[in-house]
Design a protein around this motif. Structure first.
Motif, PDB file in Angstrom:
ATOM      1  N   ASP A 407       3.464  24.124   5.215  1.00 23.71           N
ATOM      2  CA  ASP A 407       2.138  24.393   4.666  1.00 23.71           C
ATOM      3  C   ASP A 407       1.514  25.655   5.250  1.00 23.71           C
ATOM      4  OD1 ASP A 407       1.963  22.472   2.817  1.00 23.71           O
ATOM      5  OD2 ASP A 407       0.935  21.003   4.090  1.00 23.71           O
ATOM      6  N   GLU A 410       3.176  28.666   3.895  1.00 25.03           N
ATOM      7  CA  GLU A 410       2.732  28.938   2.526  1.00 25.03           C
ATOM      8  C   GLU A 410       1.369  29.649   2.557  1.00 25.03           C
ATOM      9  OE1 GLU A 410       3.005  25.859  -0.671  1.00 25.03           O
ATOM     10  OE2 GLU A 410       0.883  26.281  -0.914  1.00 25.03           O
ATOM     11  N   ARG A 442      -5.193  27.347  -4.483  1.00 27.42           N
ATOM     12  CA  ARG A 442      -4.625  27.523  -3.139  1.00 27.42           C
ATOM     13  C   ARG A 442      -5.519  28.399  -2.263  1.00 27.42           C
ATOM     14  NH1 ARG A 442      -0.029  26.527  -6.144  1.00 27.42           N
ATOM     15  NH2 ARG A 442       1.693  25.553  -5.051  1.00 27.42           N
TER      16      ARG A 442
END
Ligand SMILES: Nc1ncnc2c1ncn2[C@@H]1O[C@H](COP(=O)(O)OP(=O)(O)OP(=O)(O)O)[C@@H](O)[C@H]1O
Ligand SMILES: [Mg+2]
Length: 453
Positions: A407, A410, A442
């Protein structure tokens, strides 16, 4: 009368094309296969080739290469079946001028043929004219020594005085904004307004009111009448950036303005007439959007009257030294540091790079170097190229960077894309292969909020 060579193995189709193009006033020649066509090209002067991509004996791509060896500037339009679009794209990369997808209408073929002949003529006239005069195009603040950029400027010079709609194509950061402004400055409208609108930067539901304006009370919140960009650009130029992101309902309205030069404000009944020159820009393949049906074909042809494609920086690296000098002057002034030049190995480092972010990326790197360099000359060590390159496969190597979870990693990538795109969300989304909405989600997750409207 221009001569068109038709290459098609299917006799009925070949005949049909011959008849139609003859009726449209062209001289025609026809060949059933590549061999016969190449023979003909060696013997006769042909102005344009229209060829099927699936030919007996030789692939369409091989034919294209052979034809280009006979005459490099020969425009070749390829015909290919729907569903083999990759081959068409390959053909474009190999130098085809355009393509049409089967099944097509004869009207479509005529349109493409005429457009290509026009562009071809323009190019040839321009080159001839320039050679005769020994002329080069030279503008302050534009680095364009290379043949490719000279060709762009020649087209600019040629189309600027007309009112033709222009479609600027090219990757992100190649200079589309710069060229759009240049066209305006070189036109008889230079004293008029240059208005820019970026369709990705504006939420979909506000785009129409931005373009066409609104009357008081047209919708909740419309407290007073407001003119749109089309009205503001009257007697001048309207630059529609990122045209590929205009949603379909707005495309219909744009088409009408292009055809009739008139529109109504939102909530209004009065028809407003404007005298506007439109320049549209796109950094993605509008043709792909055509095939997917997200961009209207009729609008595309209206916009694509004069296409000007700006090459990526990796294809005109000869311009790097001039660009560096321009940016050095611009940014050393800003950082009030007198940087007088660049060391040869620093320049070498810049010319070796592949520049995925084009001229904008070069400018950013010079700006950063100007701020950090002890001066007065930029050294190789002052230049920090982005060096995130994938490493070769290694089974021993950890999958993730040290100490990071998937995570977190990312998030890093998303931040990096956002930074490289200079905060332009559509561009960042493209870099990541995400939709704008997926990226927005995001970004919000890592605390970068959506733009306030
Ligand atoms: N040939 C050039 N000479 C001088 N400066 C250039 C040249 N090409 C681009 N630039 C500069 O590079 C920067 C990026 O160019 P520009 O904004 O025109 O790119 P763009 O194609 O519109 O990018 P995007 O697709 O991201 O909108 C600008 O500062 C511009 O002035
Ligand atoms: Mg731009």
């Amino acid at each position: 009368m221009p001569t068109i060579l038709i290459i098609e193995d299917e006799a009925r189709m070949r005949r049909l094309l011959e008849l139609d193009l003859a009726e449209a006033g062209f001289e025609t020649r026809a060949a059933p296969d590549a061999e016969a066509a190449l023979d003909l090209l060696r013997k006769e002067r042909v102005d344009l080739v229209l060829t099927d991509l699936k030919l007996p004996g030789m692939t369409g791509l091989e034919f294209l290469q052979a034809a280009k060896q006979i005459r490099a500037a020969l425009p070749v339009v390829v015909m290919t079946a729907y569903g083999t679009i990759e081959t068409a794209v390959e053909a474009m990369k190999a130098g085809a001028a355009d393509y049409v997808l089967k099944p097509f209408s004869l009207a479509e073929i005529r349109m493409v043929v005429e457009k290509e002949l026009d562009t071809g003529r323009l190019r040839e006239e321009n080159c001839a004219l320039r050679e005769a005069l020994g002329q080069r195009y030279d503008y302050p603040n534009v680095a364009a020594r290379s043949a490719k950029m000279q060709e762009v400027l020649a087209l600019v010079e040629r189309v600027a005085p007309t009112t033709s709609t222009i479609l600027l194509g090219g990757e992100s950061g190649v200079g589309k904004d710069l060229i759009a402004r240049l066209i305006h400055q070189r036109s008889s409208r230079a004293a008029g307004p240059f208005i820019k609108i970026n369709s990705t930067a504006i939420p979909e539901n506000l785009l129409e009111s931005e373009l066409f304006g609104y009357e008081k009370g047209a919708f909740t919140g419309a407290a007073a009448t407001k003119p749109g960009k089309f009205e503001l650009a009257d007697k001048g130029t309207l630059f529609l950036d990122e045209i590929g992101d205009v949603p379909p309902p707005t495309q219909v309205k744009l088409l009408r303005v292009l055809q009739e030069r008139e529109f109504e404000r939102l909530g209004g009944t009065r028809t407003i007439k404007v005298d506007v020159r439109l320049i549209a820009a796109t950094n993605r393949d509008l043709r792909a959007a055509l095939e997917q049906g997200t961009f209207r074909e009729d609008l595309y042809y209206r916009l694509n009257v004069v296409p000007i494609d700006i090459p990526p920086l990796r294809e005109h690296k000869e311009d790097i030294p001039d660009l560096v000098n321009l940016f050095l002057a611009r940014h050393s002034q800003q950082s009030s540091k007198a940087l007088t030049g660049i060391a040869p190995d620093a320049l070498g480092k810049l010319t070796d790079f592949h520049w995925p972010g084009n001229v904008r990326e070069l400018e950013n790197i010079i700006e950063r170097a100007c701020a950090l360099a002890p001066g007065p000359v930029l050294e190789a060590a002052d230049i920090h190229l982005d060096s995130v390159r994938p490493k070769a496969h290694d089974a021993e190597a950890p999958l993730l960077p040290e100490g990071k979870t998937l995570d977190q990693w990312e998030d890093d990538i998303i931040r990096e894309a956002y930074r490289r795109a200079n905060g332009n969300k559509s561009q960042a989304a493209r870099l990541l292969g995400l939709s704008r909405n997926a990226l927005r989600y995001r970004l919000e997750k890592i605390g970068i909020p959506d733009d306030p409207v």
